[in-house]
Enzyme design. Structure first.
Site, mmCIF file in Angstrom:
data_model
loop_
_atom_site.group_PDB
_atom_site.id
_atom_site.type_symbol
_atom_site.label_atom_id
_atom_site.label_comp_id
_atom_site.label_asym_id
_atom_site.label_seq_id
_atom_site.Cartn_x
_atom_site.Cartn_y
_atom_site.Cartn_z
ATOM 1 N N ASN A 157 0.803 -1.224 0.000
ATOM 2 C CA ASN A 157 0.000 0.000 0.000
ATOM 3 C C ASN A 157 0.839 1.278 0.000
ATOM 4 O O ASN A 157 0.414 2.302 -0.535
ATOM 5 C CB ASN A 157 -0.996 0.001 1.161
ATOM 6 C CG ASN A 157 -0.336 -0.193 2.513
ATOM 7 O OD1 ASN A 157 0.777 -0.704 2.609
ATOM 8 N ND2 ASN A 157 -1.020 0.201 3.567
ATOM 9 N N GLU A 254 4.516 -4.839 12.096
ATOM 10 C CA GLU A 254 3.461 -3.834 11.942
ATOM 11 C C GLU A 254 2.380 -4.495 11.117
ATOM 12 O O GLU A 254 2.507 -4.652 9.901
ATOM 13 C CB GLU A 254 4.029 -2.575 11.263
ATOM 14 C CG GLU A 254 3.125 -1.351 11.407
ATOM 15 C CD GLU A 254 2.104 -1.241 10.293
ATOM 16 O OE1 GLU A 254 0.961 -1.698 10.528
ATOM 17 O OE2 GLU A 254 2.435 -0.728 9.217
ATOM 18 N N CYS A 288 -3.560 0.422 6.936
ATOM 19 C CA CYS A 288 -3.722 -0.503 8.065
ATOM 20 C C CYS A 288 -4.307 0.160 9.308
ATOM 21 O O CYS A 288 -4.983 -0.484 10.103
ATOM 22 C CB CYS A 288 -2.384 -1.160 8.396
ATOM 23 S SG CYS A 288 -1.041 0.017 8.628
ATOM 24 N N GLU A 468 7.944 1.890 14.553
ATOM 25 C CA GLU A 468 8.613 2.550 13.438
ATOM 26 C C GLU A 468 8.429 4.044 13.616
ATOM 27 O O GLU A 468 7.423 4.506 14.162
ATOM 28 C CB GLU A 468 8.040 2.069 12.108
ATOM 29 C CG GLU A 468 8.343 0.597 11.874
ATOM 30 C CD GLU A 468 8.033 0.128 10.477
ATOM 31 O OE1 GLU A 468 8.943 -0.465 9.856
ATOM 32 O OE2 GLU A 468 6.902 0.322 10.021
#
Length: 494
Positions: A157, A254, A288, A468
């Site tokens: 994505n 993640e 997400c 992150e």
């Protein structure tokens, strides 16, 4: 003779939707694009807006070992550079990204990734240990040291951004990285590799290997890999964690989300509506951390739905290269069919489609075979519906009424996911109270889907662990060594 970079090739100049065909090899290590040894397992990569073949993705097999050894050789040089020397090269990479984004059509959206490098430049200089005074003049100190070769496995994505988010902190801390992009988005990571080379990193410091699950397994199992950072689905994340565990490798995951967005009746309704649209339809809903469970206090539900539906119907869907477009195509035909299947199932379970939720065919003839879905708002949803429980990863907003704060918090947290959350209210005490009680790695107050690179990002529960972005990321790309210094004589029991 040095290779021309992808961005300098004629076919990458003045690119328009439906025009680009990539024939160059898309594996990269040792400072150059590498032709695959075996092409028998190649897979077509489709352009989502048109459905035509963009390029072939040829997976790596035994070549993975070459890429990792190349990375290790570069790591031995890079890790010995001072923070200032690494910072200078990363700053040059940021400059090249900025220039490329200005000069090459279709790359303007990557310009925001410049901030990730300037952010970690600052962190290079606070990447330090601690001094501890001990009795008798002795002392100890800690030092942060790089891990070695790190593996990054990206999702489709945000292919360029994810590669930058993983590689920038890894390299700032003195590591090398071998990156595997999604098989559906193999090109932009190679562009980033060539930008790093031009900026002056040692050949092999950032390598790109193409492939699917088999290539990912080879990376996770390789004995020279010290860490794996993965972005993707929960099932695949579990497999990555299992494979990495066999080598006791560090892991950052993640993963997915089904995030709640809570809108109280005392909110600034205009901002809440904008926030709900951003929380659901950004990047065609393929995000997400999207807030796809929209809980609206019952008293304002009619006004909210009326305005959200009106604005959703007005979203321009079409060519992603056109400035006026606000929503493009989904990533693939199978994914489009999966999203449409979720909407069909929602209707069967009692949800009401207020708008959208169908395959959309833009007026431009070249887009007739693209994977477009009209943005969808679902009313009459219940917590036990599949569309409310499972991640759809498409432009589908599920709206649910609530009455009290305690009730909505219990419902919002009733999920296996915990990536993000949001709340809209004018009551600042309530905002912080709700943020404290939401079980998610990020909580947005009176906004949604803003992601400054200075801010840590990651999940609770099955949405993963590790972070992150932000200063804390340096802890996930380094290891801590303690050094104890005796200034007197040794006191021995023997």
């Amino acid at each position: 003779m040095a290779q021309q970079t992808l961005l300098s090739l004629p076919e990458f100049q003045n690119v328009s939707t439906g025009a680009l065909v990539v024939k160059e090899p898309l594996n990269f290590w040792g400072g150059a694009r590498v032709k695959p040894k075996d092409t028998k397992n190649s897979e077509p990569v489709y352009e989502p807006a048109t459905g035509r073949v963009l390029c072939d993705m040829i997976p790596c097999g035994e070549e993975v070992d070459e890429a990792i050894k190349s990375a290790h050789s570069a790591y031995l040089k890079w890790s010995k550079l001072s923070g200032m020397e690494r910072a200078r090269i990363m700053l040059e990479a940021a400059r090249i990204i900025r220039v490329s984004a200005c000069n090459v059509a279709g790359l303007k959206k990557i310009a925001k990734n410049v901030n990730i490098y300037t952010s970690y430049l600052r962190m290079v200089f606070i990447y330090s240990g601690q001094h501890i005074q001990l009795p008798g003049g002795s002392f100890a100190y800690t030092r942060r040291e790089p891990l070695g070769v790190c593996v990054g496995i990206g999702a489709w994505n945000y292919p360029f951004q994810i590669a930058a988010w993983k590689s920038a902190p890894a390299m700032a801390c003195g590591n090398a990285m071998v990156f595997k992009p999604s098989p559906m988005t193999p090109v932009t990571a190679v562009m980033l590799a060539e930008i790093y080379k031009e900026a002056g990193v040692p050949d092999g410091l950032f390598n790109v290997v193409q492939g699917g699950a088999e290539t990912g397994g080879l990376l996770c199992h390789h004995p020279m890999v010290a860490k794996v950072s993965f972005t993707g689905s929960v099932p695949t994340g579990k497999k990555v964690m299992e494979m990495a565990a066999k080598g006791v490798k560090q892991v950052t995951l993640e993963l997915g989300g089904k995030s709640p967005l809570i809108i109280f009746k005392d909110c600034e309704l205009e901002n809440a509506i904008k926030g709900a649209l951003m929380a659901n339809f950004l990047t065609q809903g393929e995000v997400c951390c999207n807030g796809t469970r929209v809980f609206v206090q019952r008293e304002i539900m009619p006004q909210f739905l009326e305005e959200v539906v009106k604005r959703t119907k007005a979203i321009p869907v079409g060519d992603p290269m056109c400035e006026e477009t606000r929503m493009g195509a989904l990533i693939s035909k199978p994914h489009m069919e999966k999203v449409l299947g979720f909407i069909k199932q929602a209707k069967e379970q009692g949800a009401k489609v207020l708008c959208g939720g169908e395959r959309f065919v833009p007026s431009d003839p070249k887009l007739k075979d693209g994977y477009f879905v009209s943005p969808c708002v679902l009313d009459n949803c219940r917590d036990d519906m599949t569309c409310v429980k499972e991640e759809i990863f498409g432009p589908v907003m599920s709206v649910l009424p609530f009455d009290t704060e305690d009730e909505v918090l219990q419902r919002a947290n009733n999920t296996t996911f915990g990536l993000a959350s949001g709340v809209f209210t004018r009551d600042i005490a309530r905002a912080h109270r709700v943020a404290e009680n939401l079980q998610a790695g990020t909580c947005y107050i009176n906004n949604y889907n803003v992601g400054p690179v200075e801010v840590p990002f990651g999940g609770y529960k099955m949405s993963g662990f590790g972070r992150e972005n932000g200063q804390v990321t340096t802890e996930y790309y380094s290891q801590l060594k303690t050094v104890v210094v005796e200034m007197g004589d040794v006191e021995s029991l023997f």
